[in-house]
Design an enzyme around this catalytic site. Sequence first.
Site, PDB file in Angstrom:
ATOM      1  N   GLU A  82       0.857  -1.201   0.000  1.00 18.74           N
ATOM      2  CA  GLU A  82       0.000   0.000   0.000  1.00 18.74           C
ATOM      3  C   GLU A  82       0.889   1.245   0.000  1.00 18.74           C
ATOM      4  OE1 GLU A  82      -1.443  -1.494   3.607  1.00 18.74           O
ATOM      5  OE2 GLU A  82      -0.573   0.094   4.833  1.00 18.74           O
ATOM      6  N   LYS A  88       2.798   4.650   1.075  1.00 21.56           N
ATOM      7  CA  LYS A  88       3.353   5.187   2.324  1.00 21.56           C
ATOM      8  C   LYS A  88       3.004   6.676   2.329  1.00 21.56           C
ATOM      9  CE  LYS A  88       7.588   5.352   5.059  1.00 21.56           C
ATOM     10  NZ  LYS A  88       7.438   6.736   5.467  1.00 21.56           N
ATOM     11  N   ASP A 148       2.640  10.503   3.239  1.00 19.78           N
ATOM     12  CA  ASP A 148       3.657  11.426   3.749  1.00 19.78           C
ATOM     13  C   ASP A 148       2.980  12.557   4.519  1.00 19.78           C
ATOM     14  OD1 ASP A 148       6.099  12.480   4.188  1.00 19.78           O
ATOM     15  OD2 ASP A 148       6.407  13.248   2.169  1.00 19.78           O
ATOM     16  N   TYR A 192      -4.123   2.821   8.423  1.00 24.45           N
ATOM     17  CA  TYR A 192      -3.482   1.705   7.724  1.00 24.45           C
ATOM     18  C   TYR A 192      -3.041   0.562   8.630  1.00 24.45           C
ATOM     19  CZ  TYR A 192       0.225   4.974   9.039  1.00 24.45           C
ATOM     20  OH  TYR A 192       1.019   5.842   9.722  1.00 24.45           O
ATOM     21  N   LYS A 244      11.167   3.196  -0.124  1.00 24.43           N
ATOM     22  CA  LYS A 244      11.182   4.647  -0.312  1.00 24.43           C
ATOM     23  C   LYS A 244      11.406   5.010  -1.776  1.00 24.43           C
ATOM     24  CE  LYS A 244      11.993   7.294   2.933  1.00 24.43           C
ATOM     25  NZ  LYS A 244      11.317   8.165   3.871  1.00 24.43           N
ATOM     26  N   CYS A 265      12.536  50.310  -4.497  1.00 24.21           N
ATOM     27  CA  CYS A 265      11.871  49.421  -5.454  1.00 24.21           C
ATOM     28  C   CYS A 265      12.780  49.215  -6.674  1.00 24.21           C
ATOM     29  CB  CYS A 265      10.536  50.031  -5.875  1.00 24.21           C
ATOM     30  SG  CYS A 265       9.750  49.098  -7.195  1.00 24.21           S
ATOM     31  N   CYS A 267      10.504  51.058  -9.768  1.00 17.42           N
ATOM     32  CA  CYS A 267      10.204  52.494  -9.817  1.00 17.42           C
ATOM     33  C   CYS A 267      11.087  53.306  -8.867  1.00 17.42           C
ATOM     34  CB  CYS A 267       8.730  52.751  -9.515  1.00 17.42           C
ATOM     35  SG  CYS A 267       8.313  52.522  -7.783  1.00 17.42           S
ATOM     36  N   CYS A 321       6.611  48.195  -1.985  1.00 15.45           N
ATOM     37  CA  CYS A 321       6.671  49.435  -2.749  1.00 15.45           C
ATOM     38  C   CYS A 321       5.253  50.004  -2.652  1.00 15.45           C
ATOM     39  CB  CYS A 321       7.031  49.117  -4.209  1.00 15.45           C
ATOM     40  SG  CYS A 321       6.683  50.458  -5.329  1.00 15.45           S
ATOM     41  N   CYS A 371       3.424  52.187  -9.633  1.00 16.20           N
ATOM     42  CA  CYS A 371       4.662  51.486  -9.997  1.00 16.20           C
ATOM     43  C   CYS A 371       4.352  50.561 -11.183  1.00 16.20           C
ATOM     44  CB  CYS A 371       5.151  50.666  -8.796  1.00 16.20           C
ATOM     45  SG  CYS A 371       6.468  49.524  -9.228  1.00 16.20           S
TER      46      CYS A 371
HETATM   47  S1  IVH Z   1       2.669   0.879   9.082  1.00 18.77           S
HETATM   48  C1  IVH Z   1       4.066  -0.834  12.984  1.00 18.77           C
HETATM   49  N1  IVH Z   1       1.704   1.843   6.873  1.00 18.77           N
HETATM   50  O1  IVH Z   1       5.632   5.740   7.924  1.00 18.77           O
HETATM   51  C2  IVH Z   1       3.795  -0.355  11.657  1.00 18.77           C
HETATM   52  N2  IVH Z   1       3.127   3.238   8.172  1.00 18.77           N
HETATM   53  O2  IVH Z   1       8.523   5.475   8.287  1.00 18.77           O
HETATM   54  C3  IVH Z   1       3.159   0.948  11.646  1.00 18.77           C
HETATM   55  N3  IVH Z   1       3.387   5.499   7.233  1.00 18.77           N
HETATM   56  O3  IVH Z   1       5.676   5.931  11.412  1.00 18.77           O
HETATM   57  C4  IVH Z   1       3.386   1.698  10.438  1.00 18.77           C
HETATM   58  N4  IVH Z   1       2.093   5.214   5.493  1.00 18.77           N
HETATM   59  O4  IVH Z   1       3.835   7.215  10.159  1.00 18.77           O
HETATM   60  C5  IVH Z   1       2.490   2.075   7.943  1.00 18.77           C
HETATM   61  N5  IVH Z   1       0.709   2.573   4.909  1.00 18.77           N
HETATM   62  C6  IVH Z   1       1.486   2.818   5.973  1.00 18.77           C
HETATM   63  C7  IVH Z   1       2.107   4.050   6.176  1.00 18.77           C
HETATM   64  C8  IVH Z   1       2.932   4.217   7.293  1.00 18.77           C
HETATM   65  C9  IVH Z   1       2.854   6.068   6.161  1.00 18.77           C
HETATM   66  C10 IVH Z   1       4.322   6.186   8.159  1.00 18.77           C
HETATM   67  C11 IVH Z   1       4.071   5.953   9.621  1.00 18.77           C
HETATM   68  C12 IVH Z   1       5.366   5.400  10.170  1.00 18.77           C
HETATM   69  C13 IVH Z   1       6.346   5.838   9.133  1.00 18.77           C
HETATM   70  C14 IVH Z   1       7.567   4.954   9.126  1.00 18.77           C
END
Ligand code: IVH
Length: 497
Positions: free
Chosen positions: A34, A36, A38, A147, A243, A337, A340, A355, A360
């Site tokens: 799934e 990750k 951010d 998640y 990553k 400025c 002008c 300004c 201007c």
């Molecule tokens: S699982 C024990 N699933 O990534 C496992 N983490 O770098 C709990 N994160 O601290 C985390 N998407 O904040 C999991 N689909 C996802 C995620 C996820 C983002 C974050 C989470 C974690 C960090 C680790």
Amino acid sequence: MLSLDNSYNEVDLKDFDRKARQLSKLESITYCVEPKFDGGSISLIYENDFLTRGATRGNGVAGDDVTTNVRQIRSLPLSARFSDYGLQQVEIRGEVLMNKNSFKKYNDALIEKGLAPLANPRNAAAGTLRIKDPQEVRRRNLEAFVYHISDYTLLPGKEIPEALKTHAGSLKLLWELGFKSPVNEMRVFDGIDLVIKYCLEFEEERDNLPYEIDGMVVKVNDFDLQDQLGMTSHHPRWAMAFKFKARQGTSKLLNVEYQVGRTGSITPVAKIEPVFIGGVTVSSISLFNEDVIREKDLMVGDTVLVERAGDVIPYIVKPLAELRSGDEKKIKFPHHCPVCESKLFKEEGEAAWRCVNIECPAQVAERMIHYVSKDALDIKGFGEANIKKFFELGLLKDIPGIYKLDFDAIGKLEGFGAKSIEKLKDAIEQSKNQPLHRLIFALGIRFVGETTAKVLAQKVNHLLDLKQLTQEELQTLEDIGPKVAGSIVHFLAMLII
Ligand code: IVH
């Protein structure tokens, strides 16, 4: 709250799979993959179907109690029928995000106020979670993806529900209970090869998502097997983050130029040696205001770390001070400025130098560019380049001039055939039918963004009616404080109609 171990390539993922197979003595493992997300990590507790606690991750052991703030997130249900599945208490992990659209709006509002925008949606989400004003949290439109079910207790006499035997099952359970979990994005695969393929495919789609992700998470799907694999002192052995490639690069700060905005604010712009990041070449980066230059301690000649995340505007993370040769030069913010030459002013409590000469030439041109822009009156075929060209040639002097253009003179310019002139005429005519709120926004009144423009347009039937409203009357309208009201009155007083 545990964190994840990171992998950066195929080899790392194969290694993770090999170790998991060795430990479990299985030939092949089923994984759930799934995105990750951010954002800011949160833990939620639901007791007897009610959301009773929200906490940030902090150092993993102790975080902040953000219960009031997470209750403002529309995508998190305040109650969910966990009891239907025999569950009494449930602890859920998730990520709080600001989607790209809300982030842009939020940053535009900061820029409008002359403040430096936030670097990325992650900082915006994590920062918002910590503020002490729940109504402001609600206004910022955070979202949350969940998640992971990290813990649960059963109601007396109940057995573990079938859904809680696998990770994919738990995501579906959460979805059915009204949470946003990545059920549409997740995939279950036997063996690591298909997992790797999906991770790489998803990376290509990264920019098409409405929110930021920085990788994928690969999880052993079966919960019994997860328990068997256990964890190290830091990370579970049953999960691995994959990553994506960093969207950072280094470059050299060549020079700083100063741009004059439509409200007179002076924006320093860093000119850097072109650097290719995340699919585009970056050579110009806004530094927003003088404070940003000071806070980052930037100098001309510095090697700088540049980041560009998705649709987010590129920004300078920091100078690499350790690479300085001693030849770097201090950046001198101008007192006058650059267009002008009038003296610049800075209001109390504001970050931007301004300004204040409303005539201007830079401001006049910028006001016209804003007026015709997509979110304002959307006069197609005009655009920044044409406005600047007509302005420089004296064919266009101000906004009213847009409706009195000398098309015979324009027709004599290179690149303006009969067809493009007809199109431009049409677009200008059509702009007269745009709703009032767009016209109000298009005028470029300081502090009046699209939302305030809509509030004002609801109050009156005609632009001129706004002139009848006093500052006190304006302040009775939603979200209009003394500063905004003052700016509107000031602007309308100068409007000769
Ligand atoms: S699982 C024990 N699933 O990534 C496992 N983490 O770098 C709990 N994160 O601290 C985390 N998407 O904040 C999991 N689909 C996802 C995620 C996820 C983002 C974050 C989470 C974690 C960090 C680790």
